[in-house]
Design an enzyme around this catalytic site. Structure first.
Site, mmCIF file in Angstrom:
data_model
loop_
_atom_site.group_PDB
_atom_site.id
_atom_site.type_symbol
_atom_site.label_atom_id
_atom_site.label_comp_id
_atom_site.label_asym_id
_atom_site.label_seq_id
_atom_site.Cartn_x
_atom_site.Cartn_y
_atom_site.Cartn_z
ATOM 1 N N ASP A 14 1.579 2.040 0.836
ATOM 2 C CA ASP A 14 0.925 2.771 -0.395
ATOM 3 C C ASP A 14 1.988 2.419 -1.238
ATOM 4 O O ASP A 14 3.207 2.333 -1.067
ATOM 5 C CB ASP A 14 0.488 4.041 -0.100
ATOM 6 C CG ASP A 14 -0.175 4.822 -0.971
ATOM 7 O OD1 ASP A 14 -1.014 3.865 -1.694
ATOM 8 O OD2 ASP A 14 -0.334 6.003 -0.918
ATOM 9 N N GLY A 15 1.403 2.729 -2.707
ATOM 10 C CA GLY A 15 2.486 2.944 -3.744
ATOM 11 C C GLY A 15 2.014 3.776 -4.649
ATOM 12 O O GLY A 15 0.913 4.484 -4.834
ATOM 13 N N GLU A 52 1.968 -1.105 -4.856
ATOM 14 C CA GLU A 52 1.286 -1.383 -3.736
ATOM 15 C C GLU A 52 1.347 -2.643 -3.006
ATOM 16 O O GLU A 52 1.460 -2.818 -1.944
ATOM 17 C CB GLU A 52 -0.357 -1.276 -4.208
ATOM 18 C CG GLU A 52 -0.951 -0.023 -4.786
ATOM 19 C CD GLU A 52 -1.521 1.004 -3.784
ATOM 20 O OE1 GLU A 52 -1.199 0.734 -2.505
ATOM 21 O OE2 GLU A 52 -1.724 2.105 -4.126
ATOM 22 N N ASP A 74 -5.010 1.348 0.752
ATOM 23 C CA ASP A 74 -6.096 2.096 0.054
ATOM 24 C C ASP A 74 -6.176 1.398 -1.438
ATOM 25 O O ASP A 74 -6.926 1.874 -2.187
ATOM 26 C CB ASP A 74 -5.860 3.681 -0.155
ATOM 27 C CG ASP A 74 -4.661 4.001 -1.084
ATOM 28 O OD1 ASP A 74 -3.812 3.235 -1.557
ATOM 29 O OD2 ASP A 74 -4.254 5.203 -0.886
ATOM 30 N N HIS A 123 -6.369 9.460 0.273
ATOM 31 C CA HIS A 123 -6.470 11.037 0.427
ATOM 32 C C HIS A 123 -7.622 11.410 1.044
ATOM 33 O O HIS A 123 -8.438 12.194 0.474
ATOM 34 C CB HIS A 123 -6.366 11.302 -0.953
ATOM 35 C CG HIS A 123 -5.430 10.882 -1.977
ATOM 36 N ND1 HIS A 123 -3.833 11.149 -1.843
ATOM 37 C CD2 HIS A 123 -5.337 9.890 -3.031
ATOM 38 C CE1 HIS A 123 -3.191 10.346 -2.732
ATOM 39 N NE2 HIS A 123 -4.139 9.622 -3.533
ATOM 40 N N ASP A 133 1.581 7.227 1.460
ATOM 41 C CA ASP A 133 1.511 7.868 0.255
ATOM 42 C C ASP A 133 2.583 9.014 -0.153
ATOM 43 O O ASP A 133 3.363 9.085 -1.229
ATOM 44 C CB ASP A 133 0.172 8.767 -0.070
ATOM 45 C CG ASP A 133 0.183 9.418 -1.277
ATOM 46 O OD1 ASP A 133 0.129 8.669 -2.392
ATOM 47 O OD2 ASP A 133 0.061 10.708 -1.513
#
Length: 147
Positions: A14-15, A52, A74, A123, A133
Protein backbone atom coordinates in the site's frame (compact mmCIF):
# COMPACT_ATOMS: atom_id res chain seq x y z
CA UNK A 1 16.15 -33.62 -14.69
CA UNK A 2 13.02 -32.27 -13.01
CA UNK A 3 12.50 -28.52 -12.86
CA UNK A 4 12.01 -27.24 -9.32
CA UNK A 5 8.75 -25.38 -8.70
CA UNK A 6 8.99 -21.69 -7.94
CA UNK A 7 8.13 -20.44 -4.49
CA UNK A 8 4.60 -19.01 -4.21
CA UNK A 9 4.92 -15.54 -2.67
CA UNK A 10 2.15 -13.13 -1.73
CA UNK A 11 3.22 -9.49 -1.78
CA UNK A 12 0.81 -7.11 -0.04
CA UNK A 13 1.49 -3.43 -0.62
CA UNK A 14 0.00 0.00 0.00
CA UNK A 15 1.06 3.60 -0.51
CA UNK A 16 0.18 6.93 1.05
CA UNK A 17 0.83 10.57 0.24
CA UNK A 18 0.03 13.53 2.48
CA UNK A 19 -0.92 16.27 0.06
CA UNK A 20 -0.57 14.33 -3.18
CA UNK A 21 2.03 15.53 -3.94
CA UNK A 22 3.61 15.71 -0.55
CA UNK A 23 5.44 13.49 1.92
CA UNK A 24 4.63 9.87 1.22
CA UNK A 25 5.26 6.34 2.34
CA UNK A 26 4.80 2.77 1.27
CA UNK A 27 4.41 -0.38 3.31
CA UNK A 28 4.48 -3.99 2.35
CA UNK A 29 4.35 -7.56 3.56
CA UNK A 30 5.95 -10.55 1.86
CA UNK A 31 4.35 -13.89 2.79
CA UNK A 32 5.71 -17.36 2.10
CA UNK A 33 4.34 -20.50 3.76
CA UNK A 34 3.12 -18.58 6.80
CA UNK A 35 6.31 -16.55 7.26
CA UNK A 36 6.04 -12.77 6.94
CA UNK A 37 8.48 -9.95 6.33
CA UNK A 38 7.35 -6.34 6.64
CA UNK A 39 9.08 -3.47 4.87
CA UNK A 40 8.45 0.25 4.41
CA UNK A 41 9.99 3.47 3.12
CA UNK A 42 9.07 6.82 1.69
CA UNK A 43 9.95 10.08 -0.01
CA UNK A 44 9.67 13.78 0.87
CA UNK A 45 7.75 14.83 -2.28
CA UNK A 46 5.67 12.20 -4.04
CA UNK A 47 2.18 11.02 -4.97
CA UNK A 48 0.02 8.17 -3.76
CA UNK A 49 0.35 6.32 -7.10
CA UNK A 50 4.15 6.54 -6.95
CA UNK A 51 4.14 5.16 -3.41
CA UNK A 52 1.71 2.37 -4.35
CA UNK A 53 4.11 1.33 -7.12
CA UNK A 54 7.28 1.79 -5.04
CA UNK A 55 5.85 -0.58 -2.46
CA UNK A 56 5.56 -3.31 -5.08
CA UNK A 57 9.00 -2.62 -6.56
CA UNK A 58 10.74 -2.70 -3.18
CA UNK A 59 9.00 -5.95 -2.26
CA UNK A 60 10.07 -7.61 -5.51
CA UNK A 61 13.66 -6.46 -4.95
CA UNK A 62 13.71 -8.30 -1.61
CA UNK A 63 13.14 -11.68 -3.29
CA UNK A 64 16.37 -13.65 -3.63
CA UNK A 65 15.29 -16.09 -6.36
CA UNK A 66 12.70 -16.29 -9.16
CA UNK A 67 9.22 -16.72 -7.66
CA UNK A 68 5.54 -16.80 -8.56
CA UNK A 69 4.29 -13.57 -7.00
CA UNK A 70 0.73 -12.50 -6.32
CA UNK A 71 0.67 -8.74 -5.73
CA UNK A 72 -2.32 -7.84 -3.53
CA UNK A 73 -3.13 -4.13 -3.57
CA UNK A 74 -6.02 -1.71 -3.19
CA UNK A 75 -4.56 0.32 -6.07
CA UNK A 76 -6.49 -0.39 -9.25
CA UNK A 77 -3.79 1.68 -11.02
CA UNK A 78 -1.07 -0.79 -10.02
CA UNK A 79 -3.13 -3.97 -10.44
CA UNK A 80 -4.56 -3.01 -13.85
CA UNK A 81 -1.15 -1.90 -15.09
CA UNK A 82 0.45 -5.20 -14.04
CA UNK A 83 -2.33 -7.37 -15.48
CA UNK A 84 -3.55 -5.39 -18.49
CA UNK A 85 -1.75 -2.20 -19.51
CA UNK A 86 2.00 -2.77 -19.18
CA UNK A 87 2.55 -4.73 -22.40
CA UNK A 88 0.88 -2.06 -24.54
CA UNK A 89 2.77 0.69 -22.70
CA UNK A 90 6.04 -1.04 -23.59
CA UNK A 91 4.99 -1.42 -27.26
CA UNK A 92 4.15 2.32 -27.38
CA UNK A 93 7.44 3.20 -25.64
CA UNK A 94 5.52 4.55 -22.61
CA UNK A 95 4.00 7.45 -24.57
CA UNK A 96 1.61 9.44 -22.34
CA UNK A 97 2.31 7.19 -19.33
CA UNK A 98 2.96 8.76 -15.93
CA UNK A 99 5.67 7.48 -13.57
CA UNK A 100 7.74 5.98 -16.42
CA UNK A 101 10.84 5.86 -14.21
CA UNK A 102 9.04 3.65 -11.71
CA UNK A 103 7.40 1.44 -14.35
CA UNK A 104 10.84 0.78 -15.84
CA UNK A 105 12.13 -0.04 -12.35
CA UNK A 106 9.13 -2.36 -11.88
CA UNK A 107 9.92 -4.17 -15.15
CA UNK A 108 13.50 -4.72 -13.99
CA UNK A 109 12.46 -5.91 -10.51
CA UNK A 110 9.71 -8.18 -11.91
CA UNK A 111 11.82 -9.70 -14.71
CA UNK A 112 12.93 -12.88 -12.87
CA UNK A 113 9.43 -13.54 -11.53
CA UNK A 114 5.94 -14.46 -12.69
CA UNK A 115 3.81 -11.61 -11.32
CA UNK A 116 0.03 -11.28 -11.19
CA UNK A 117 -1.99 -8.57 -9.47
CA UNK A 118 -5.10 -8.99 -7.31
CA UNK A 119 -7.19 -5.98 -6.30
CA UNK A 120 -8.75 -5.71 -2.84
CA UNK A 121 -11.04 -2.96 -1.61
CA UNK A 122 -9.11 -0.59 0.67
CA UNK A 123 -10.17 0.02 4.27
CA UNK A 124 -12.48 -2.99 4.10
CA UNK A 125 -11.12 -5.12 6.94
CA UNK A 126 -8.47 -7.01 4.93
CA UNK A 127 -5.83 -7.46 7.68
CA UNK A 128 -2.71 -7.43 5.50
CA UNK A 129 -3.93 -4.44 3.48
CA UNK A 130 -4.77 -2.61 6.71
CA UNK A 131 -1.28 -3.32 8.07
CA UNK A 132 0.37 -2.11 4.85
CA UNK A 133 -1.75 1.04 5.02
CA UNK A 134 -0.59 1.60 8.61
CA UNK A 135 3.08 1.13 7.64
CA UNK A 136 2.70 3.54 4.69
CA UNK A 137 0.86 6.21 6.70
CA UNK A 138 3.34 5.97 9.58
CA UNK A 139 6.27 6.46 7.20
CA UNK A 140 4.56 9.42 5.48
CA UNK A 141 3.87 11.01 8.88
CA UNK A 142 7.46 10.38 10.02
CA UNK A 143 8.82 12.07 6.89
CA UNK A 144 6.39 15.00 7.24
CA UNK A 145 7.48 15.53 10.87
CA UNK A 146 11.16 15.60 9.82
CA UNK A 147 10.68 18.37 7.23
Amino acid sequence: MQKQARKQITLYSDGSSLGNPGPGGYGGILEYKGSRKEYFGGEEETTNNRMELRGVIEGLKLLKEPCDVEVVSDSSYVVKAINEWLESWIRRDFKKVKNVDLWKAYIEAAAPHHVHGTWVRGHDGHPENERCDELARNEAERIKASL
